[in-house]
Design an enzyme around this catalytic site. Sequence first.
Site, PDB file in Angstrom:
ATOM      1  N   ARG A  60       1.113   4.441 -17.196  1.00  0.00           N
ATOM      2  CA  ARG A  60       1.632   3.827 -15.856  1.00  0.00           C
ATOM      3  C   ARG A  60       1.780   2.346 -15.829  1.00  0.00           C
ATOM      4  NH1 ARG A  60      -2.015   5.902 -11.251  1.00  0.00           N
ATOM      5  NH2 ARG A  60       0.013   5.111  -9.907  1.00  0.00           N
ATOM      6  N   GLN A  90      -1.307   0.753  -0.607  1.00  0.00           N
ATOM      7  CA  GLN A  90      -2.095   1.551  -1.370  1.00  0.00           C
ATOM      8  C   GLN A  90      -1.527   1.600  -2.927  1.00  0.00           C
ATOM      9  OE1 GLN A  90      -2.363   5.453   1.265  1.00  0.00           O
ATOM     10  NE2 GLN A  90      -0.545   4.251   2.165  1.00  0.00           N
ATOM     11  N   ASP A 115       0.807  -0.750  -8.496  1.00  0.00           N
ATOM     12  CA  ASP A 115       1.890  -1.572  -9.100  1.00  0.00           C
ATOM     13  C   ASP A 115       1.821  -3.136  -8.339  1.00  0.00           C
ATOM     14  OD1 ASP A 115       4.264   0.142  -7.115  1.00  0.00           O
ATOM     15  OD2 ASP A 115       4.004  -2.003  -6.836  1.00  0.00           O
ATOM     16  N   HIS A 132      -6.268   0.433  -3.263  1.00  0.00           N
ATOM     17  CA  HIS A 132      -6.589   1.291  -4.312  1.00  0.00           C
ATOM     18  C   HIS A 132      -6.435   0.789  -5.636  1.00  0.00           C
ATOM     19  CE1 HIS A 132      -5.066   4.550  -1.479  1.00  0.00           C
ATOM     20  NE2 HIS A 132      -6.318   4.277  -1.038  1.00  0.00           N
ATOM     21  N   GLY A 136       6.659   4.132   3.675  1.00  0.00           N
ATOM     22  CA  GLY A 136       6.615   4.988   2.338  1.00  0.00           C
ATOM     23  C   GLY A 136       5.329   5.411   1.958  1.00  0.00           C
TER      24      GLY A 136
HETATM   25  N1  APR Z   1      11.558   5.130   0.930  1.00  0.00           N
HETATM   26  C1  APR Z   1      10.504   5.212   1.613  1.00  0.00           C
HETATM   27  N2  APR Z   1       9.740   6.007   1.757  1.00  0.00           N
HETATM   28  C2  APR Z   1       9.842   7.165   0.661  1.00  0.00           C
HETATM   29  C3  APR Z   1      11.071   7.056  -0.285  1.00  0.00           C
HETATM   30  C4  APR Z   1      11.850   5.885  -0.038  1.00  0.00           C
HETATM   31  N3  APR Z   1      12.776   5.853  -0.977  1.00  0.00           N
HETATM   32  N4  APR Z   1      10.699   7.833  -0.961  1.00  0.00           N
HETATM   33  C5  APR Z   1       9.734   8.833  -0.584  1.00  0.00           C
HETATM   34  N5  APR Z   1       9.142   8.241   0.357  1.00  0.00           N
HETATM   35  C6  APR Z   1       7.894   8.768   1.291  1.00  0.00           C
HETATM   36  C7  APR Z   1       7.698   9.963   1.382  1.00  0.00           C
HETATM   37  O1  APR Z   1       8.413  10.852   2.378  1.00  0.00           O
HETATM   38  C8  APR Z   1       6.112  10.080   1.746  1.00  0.00           C
HETATM   39  O2  APR Z   1       5.947  10.178   3.073  1.00  0.00           O
HETATM   40  O3  APR Z   1       6.834   8.019   0.664  1.00  0.00           O
HETATM   41  C9  APR Z   1       5.837   8.717   0.867  1.00  0.00           C
HETATM   42  C10 APR Z   1       5.106   8.953  -0.351  1.00  0.00           C
HETATM   43  O4  APR Z   1       3.871   9.687  -0.003  1.00  0.00           O
HETATM   44  P1  APR Z   1       2.718   9.875  -1.044  1.00  0.00           P
HETATM   45  O5  APR Z   1       3.307  10.344  -2.195  1.00  0.00           O
HETATM   46  O6  APR Z   1       1.568  10.774  -0.521  1.00  0.00           O
HETATM   47  O7  APR Z   1       1.995   8.365  -1.553  1.00  0.00           O
HETATM   48  P2  APR Z   1       1.217   7.665  -0.774  1.00  0.00           P
HETATM   49  O8  APR Z   1       1.183   8.068   0.727  1.00  0.00           O
HETATM   50  O9  APR Z   1       1.094   6.221  -1.006  1.00  0.00           O
HETATM   51  O10 APR Z   1      -0.296   8.066  -1.343  1.00  0.00           O
HETATM   52  C11 APR Z   1      -1.549   7.564  -0.851  1.00  0.00           C
HETATM   53  O11 APR Z   1      -2.491   8.943  -2.494  1.00  0.00           O
HETATM   54  O12 APR Z   1      -1.858   9.441  -4.293  1.00  0.00           O
HETATM   55  C12 APR Z   1      -3.058   9.018  -3.844  1.00  0.00           C
HETATM   56  O13 APR Z   1      -4.160   6.980  -4.239  1.00  0.00           O
HETATM   57  C13 APR Z   1      -2.885   7.551  -4.286  1.00  0.00           C
HETATM   58  O14 APR Z   1      -2.356   5.455  -3.076  1.00  0.00           O
HETATM   59  C14 APR Z   1      -1.884   6.883  -3.148  1.00  0.00           C
HETATM   60  C15 APR Z   1      -2.391   7.661  -1.918  1.00  0.00           C
END
Ligand code: APR
Length: 233
Positions: free
Chosen positions: A57, A87, A90, A105, A171
């Site tokens: 990663r 969160q 990167d 995180h 996001g």
């Molecule tokens: N632009 C904006 N949002 C997007 C895009 C995009 N191009 N593509 C996907 N998304 C949205 C999805 O609809 C979703 O709501 O981004 C979100 C990603 O959600 P997760 O995958 O759950 O990521 P995140 O919310 O950051 O997870 C939180 O959980 O995985 C653990 O610790 C890790 O920091 C992470 C935390």
Amino acid sequence: MKPRIVVLTGAGISAESGIATFRDSGGLWEQHRIEDVATPEGWLRDKELVNRFYNMRRKQAAEVAPNEGHKALVRLEEKFDVHIITQNVDNLHERAGSTKVLHLHGELSKVRSTVDPNLVYEVGDRQIAIGDKCEKGSQLRPHIVWFGEAVPAIEEATRIAEMADIFMVIGTSLQVYPAAGLLHFAAADIPKYLIDPNADEVAGVFNLTVVKEKAGIGVPQVVDALLKSPSLL
Ligand code: APR
């Protein structure tokens, strides 16, 4: 005094840069189960596997670039005091030029001692090996908050969220606490924006404008509107 904008970002803002989100990939990260690569138990069970996962990663994060969403947030700094609470692990916000970024995180480009959590080292995209030790002789581990571990930056993040004049969420599925709870610390009467192609209304959040767009489209749209009318407040 510039109005303060607080921006909570998640994996979605890095998606268009080429970094897979967590929940869009069916809960698997590069074919690994969360409990095997992102928990203290997984680390104790198989340090080599966890270390390989974060090396991969770290390398991937160094090979991608900030996208229009990251860059638009930098433009906001012309007229607003912008605090990013991310969160994401990167460093795309920093590489785009954002000046105030708080990582809830942890950070891929950092590792830390396993006997003294205050010993944190910047390693960029360097690959770490089992056997690489801190100055006190203990194995280095990723400087990442694993599931089940405390989120040391949450108190500072909460204080920042409470002081927001405008709150943006970009996001994130808002499924992981305490990060997801920050939106509820923002004052009820301030303007809030949720930018996410799959976003729905968030229960109990007032003054929310939902922008059902990808970050690369939705963030520049909201930023342009805010820069045109900072008197929005
Ligand atoms: N632009 C904006 N949002 C997007 C895009 C995009 N191009 N593509 C996907 N998304 C949205 C999805 O609809 C979703 O709501 O981004 C979100 C990603 O959600 P997760 O995958 O759950 O990521 P995140 O919310 O950051 O997870 C939180 O959980 O995985 C653990 O610790 C890790 O920091 C992470 C935390």
